[in-house]
Design a protein around this motif. Structure first.
Motif, PDB file in Angstrom:
ATOM      1  N   GLU A  12       0.695  -0.951  -0.023  1.00 36.97           N
ATOM      2  CA  GLU A  12      -0.075  -0.188   0.049  1.00 36.97           C
ATOM      3  C   GLU A  12       0.905   1.284  -0.177  1.00 36.97           C
ATOM      4  O   GLU A  12       0.557   2.126  -0.610  1.00 36.97           O
ATOM      5  N   GLU A  13       1.959   1.040   0.984  1.00 36.76           N
ATOM      6  CA  GLU A  13       2.631   2.398   0.880  1.00 36.76           C
ATOM      7  C   GLU A  13       3.366   2.934  -0.479  1.00 36.76           C
ATOM      8  O   GLU A  13       3.635   3.736  -0.756  1.00 36.76           O
ATOM      9  N   THR A  14       3.836   1.674  -1.014  1.00 33.81           N
ATOM     10  CA  THR A  14       4.478   1.917  -2.464  1.00 33.81           C
ATOM     11  C   THR A  14       3.546   2.866  -3.596  1.00 33.81           C
ATOM     12  O   THR A  14       3.891   3.270  -4.279  1.00 33.81           O
ATOM     13  N   ALA A  15       2.338   2.290  -3.294  1.00 34.61           N
ATOM     14  CA  ALA A  15       1.062   2.787  -4.241  1.00 34.61           C
ATOM     15  C   ALA A  15       0.827   4.451  -3.839  1.00 34.61           C
ATOM     16  O   ALA A  15       0.135   4.844  -4.812  1.00 34.61           O
ATOM     17  N   LEU A  16       1.072   4.992  -2.586  1.00 35.97           N
ATOM     18  CA  LEU A  16       0.500   5.926  -2.335  1.00 35.97           C
ATOM     19  C   LEU A  16       1.668   7.128  -2.623  1.00 35.97           C
ATOM     20  O   LEU A  16       2.939   6.885  -2.988  1.00 35.97           O
ATOM     21  N   PRO A  17       1.017   8.039  -3.266  1.00 35.19           N
ATOM     22  CA  PRO A  17       2.026   9.214  -3.756  1.00 35.19           C
ATOM     23  C   PRO A  17       2.875   9.919  -2.816  1.00 35.19           C
ATOM     24  O   PRO A  17       2.511   9.875  -1.423  1.00 35.19           O
ATOM     25  N   ARG A  18       4.192  10.319  -2.884  1.00 32.91           N
ATOM     26  CA  ARG A  18       4.843  10.871  -2.057  1.00 32.91           C
ATOM     27  C   ARG A  18       4.958  12.190  -2.065  1.00 32.91           C
ATOM     28  O   ARG A  18       4.914  12.982  -3.383  1.00 32.91           O
ATOM     29  N   ALA A  19       5.178  12.827  -0.842  1.00 30.66           N
ATOM     30  CA  ALA A  19       5.274  14.381  -0.917  1.00 30.66           C
ATOM     31  C   ALA A  19       6.156  14.857   0.105  1.00 30.66           C
ATOM     32  O   ALA A  19       6.300  14.080   1.317  1.00 30.66           O
ATOM     33  N   ARG A  20       6.826  15.848   0.052  1.00 28.21           N
ATOM     34  CA  ARG A  20       7.715  16.507   1.009  1.00 28.21           C
ATOM     35  C   ARG A  20       7.695  17.834   1.144  1.00 28.21           C
ATOM     36  O   ARG A  20       7.462  18.504  -0.167  1.00 28.21           O
ATOM     37  N   VAL A  21       7.949  18.655   2.111  1.00 27.21           N
ATOM     38  CA  VAL A  21       8.131  20.218   2.241  1.00 27.21           C
ATOM     39  C   VAL A  21       9.167  20.379   3.095  1.00 27.21           C
ATOM     40  O   VAL A  21       9.287  19.585   4.134  1.00 27.21           O
ATOM     41  N   THR A  22       9.880  21.479   2.948  1.00 24.32           N
ATOM     42  CA  THR A  22      10.843  22.104   4.008  1.00 24.32           C
ATOM     43  C   THR A  22      10.744  23.479   4.123  1.00 24.32           C
ATOM     44  O   THR A  22      10.559  24.129   3.056  1.00 24.32           O
ATOM     45  N   GLN A  23      10.674  23.950   5.201  1.00 27.73           N
ATOM     46  CA  GLN A  23      10.358  25.554   5.480  1.00 27.73           C
ATOM     47  C   GLN A  23      11.233  26.010   6.319  1.00 27.73           C
ATOM     48  O   GLN A  23      12.056  25.212   6.992  1.00 27.73           O
ATOM     49  N   THR A  24      11.227  27.345   6.320  1.00 25.33           N
ATOM     50  CA  THR A  24      12.308  27.908   7.009  1.00 25.33           C
ATOM     51  C   THR A  24      12.104  28.080   8.652  1.00 25.33           C
ATOM     52  O   THR A  24      12.877  28.426   9.511  1.00 25.33           O
ATOM     53  N   SER A  25      10.541  28.026   8.996  1.00 27.48           N
ATOM     54  CA  SER A  25      10.314  28.078  10.376  1.00 27.48           C
ATOM     55  C   SER A  25       9.438  26.797  11.071  1.00 27.48           C
ATOM     56  O   SER A  25       8.879  26.257  10.097  1.00 27.48           O
ATOM     57  N   ASP A  26       9.856  26.353  12.123  1.00 21.15           N
ATOM     58  CA  ASP A  26       9.227  25.068  12.933  1.00 21.15           C
ATOM     59  C   ASP A  26       7.626  25.431  12.860  1.00 21.15           C
ATOM     60  O   ASP A  26       6.861  24.286  12.891  1.00 21.15           O
ATOM     61  N   ASP A  27       7.475  26.650  13.153  1.00 22.33           N
ATOM     62  CA  ASP A  27       5.953  26.809  13.517  1.00 22.33           C
ATOM     63  C   ASP A  27       5.164  27.329  12.130  1.00 22.33           C
ATOM     64  O   ASP A  27       3.894  28.145  12.340  1.00 22.33           O
ATOM     65  N   ALA A  28       5.582  26.993  11.132  1.00 22.76           N
ATOM     66  CA  ALA A  28       4.869  27.584   9.741  1.00 22.76           C
ATOM     67  C   ALA A  28       3.724  26.893   9.712  1.00 22.76           C
ATOM     68  O   ALA A  28       3.670  25.563  10.104  1.00 22.76           O
ATOM     69  N   PRO A  29       2.682  27.510   8.995  1.00 20.08           N
ATOM     70  CA  PRO A  29       1.356  26.584   8.837  1.00 20.08           C
ATOM     71  C   PRO A  29       1.621  25.125   8.061  1.00 20.08           C
ATOM     72  O   PRO A  29       2.628  25.115   7.308  1.00 20.08           O
ATOM     73  N   LYS A  30       0.808  24.336   8.342  1.00 18.76           N
ATOM     74  CA  LYS A  30       0.797  23.017   7.749  1.00 18.76           C
ATOM     75  C   LYS A  30       0.458  23.125   6.360  1.00 18.76           C
ATOM     76  O   LYS A  30      -0.291  24.099   5.899  1.00 18.76           O
ATOM     77  N   THR A  31       1.179  22.686   5.532  1.00 21.94           N
ATOM     78  CA  THR A  31       1.179  22.728   4.036  1.00 21.94           C
ATOM     79  C   THR A  31       0.397  21.643   3.329  1.00 21.94           C
ATOM     80  O   THR A  31       0.232  20.472   3.932  1.00 21.94           O
ATOM     81  N   ALA A  32       0.006  21.735   2.175  1.00 22.03           N
ATOM     82  CA  ALA A  32      -0.708  20.845   1.615  1.00 22.03           C
ATOM     83  C   ALA A  32      -0.027  19.436   1.403  1.00 22.03           C
ATOM     84  O   ALA A  32      -0.671  18.306   1.542  1.00 22.03           O
ATOM     85  N   GLU A  33       1.255  19.365   1.283  1.00 21.20           N
ATOM     86  CA  GLU A  33       2.133  18.248   1.294  1.00 21.20           C
ATOM     87  C   GLU A  33       2.059  17.503   2.397  1.00 21.20           C
ATOM     88  O   GLU A  33       2.301  16.382   2.533  1.00 21.20           O
ATOM     89  N   LEU A  34       1.853  18.028   3.788  1.00 14.96           N
ATOM     90  CA  LEU A  34       1.845  17.618   4.807  1.00 14.96           C
ATOM     91  C   LEU A  34       0.477  16.850   5.283  1.00 14.96           C
ATOM     92  O   LEU A  34       0.408  16.278   6.354  1.00 14.96           O
ATOM     93  N   GLN A  35      -0.524  17.401   4.675  1.00 15.00           N
ATOM     94  CA  GLN A  35      -2.049  17.055   4.921  1.00 15.00           C
ATOM     95  C   GLN A  35      -1.975  15.675   4.400  1.00 15.00           C
ATOM     96  O   GLN A  35      -1.836  15.165   3.488  1.00 15.00           O
ATOM     97  N   PRO A  36      -2.801  14.829   5.400  1.00  8.06           N
ATOM     98  CA  PRO A  36      -3.255  13.487   5.057  1.00  8.06           C
ATOM     99  C   PRO A  36      -4.009  13.589   3.526  1.00  8.06           C
ATOM    100  O   PRO A  36      -5.119  14.500   3.623  1.00  8.06           O
ATOM    101  N   LEU A  37      -4.014  12.603   2.767  1.00  7.80           N
ATOM    102  CA  LEU A  37      -4.919  12.573   1.322  1.00  7.80           C
ATOM    103  C   LEU A  37      -6.405  12.281   1.789  1.00  7.80           C
ATOM    104  O   LEU A  37      -6.472  11.242   2.444  1.00  7.80           O
ATOM    105  N   PRO A  38      -7.331  13.165   1.384  1.00  5.74           N
ATOM    106  CA  PRO A  38      -8.544  12.444   1.492  1.00  5.74           C
ATOM    107  C   PRO A  38      -8.784  11.065   0.889  1.00  5.74           C
ATOM    108  O   PRO A  38      -8.392  10.987  -0.018  1.00  5.74           O
TER     109      PRO A  38
END
Length: 160
Positions: A12-38
């Motif tokens: 299942e893990e190999t079938a799921l799309p991969r996403a990643r984000v790196t930000q300059t601040s640890d308290d930056a708002p959650k981005t779409a890449e970090l949200q679970p897929l509906p």
């Protein structure tokens, strides 16, 4: 400690799309890449989707995530990149398989606007702008699009 997974979970893990984000601040708002897929996006594997459908679905996630961070007096507009076309207040988004996305809306002067874009040329800039003073509440296209995506998934499941 080693994480033990079943063969089905590993597959299942190999079938799921991969996403990643790196930000300059640890308290930056959650981005779409970090949200679970509906769940409706996971019903059909990415390799079964056209480039247009897959781009459309992920763009919906970006818009919805962006709108969640807006103030009550702001709305999202689409900045048209690569030219002097300005911005488009999004009223709708569509796709035409296998490779076309369409954005419907109005520009900053109120003129009806439609952008037809090949997925290979997709460059989108989401911009927060003040909502029109005559509007009581801001329009949130991301939530309407997510609802439509769920309805599309249900319809596809009924047809199967």
């Amino acid at each position: 400690m080693t994480d033990i997974r079943t063969t089905a979970e590993a597959h299942e893990e190999t079938a799921l799309p991969r996403a990643r984000v790196t930000q300059t601040s640890d308290d930056a708002p959650k981005t779409a890449e970090l949200q679970p897929l509906p769940p409706q996006l996971l019903r059909e594997p990415p390799e079964g989707k056209s480039p247009a459908q897959w781009a459309y679905e992920r763009l919906l996630l970006y818009i919805q995530n962006f709108e969640e961070q807006l103030q009550d007096d702001e709305e999202v507009v689409l900045g048209l990149t690569g030219g002097e076309a300005g911005v488009l207040q999004i009223e709708g988004i569509g796709f035409f398989d296998p490779d076309i996305l369409t954005f419907y809306g109005v520009d900053e002067y109120g003129a009806r606007t439609q952008l037809i874009q090949h997925v290979g040329q997709l460059n989108v800039m989401l911009i927060a702008q003040p909502k029109a003073p005559e509007d009581e509440t801001p329009r949130r296209i991301g939530f309407r699009l997510a609802r439509a995506l769920g309805e599309d998934a249900a319809k596809t499941q009924d047809e199967a």
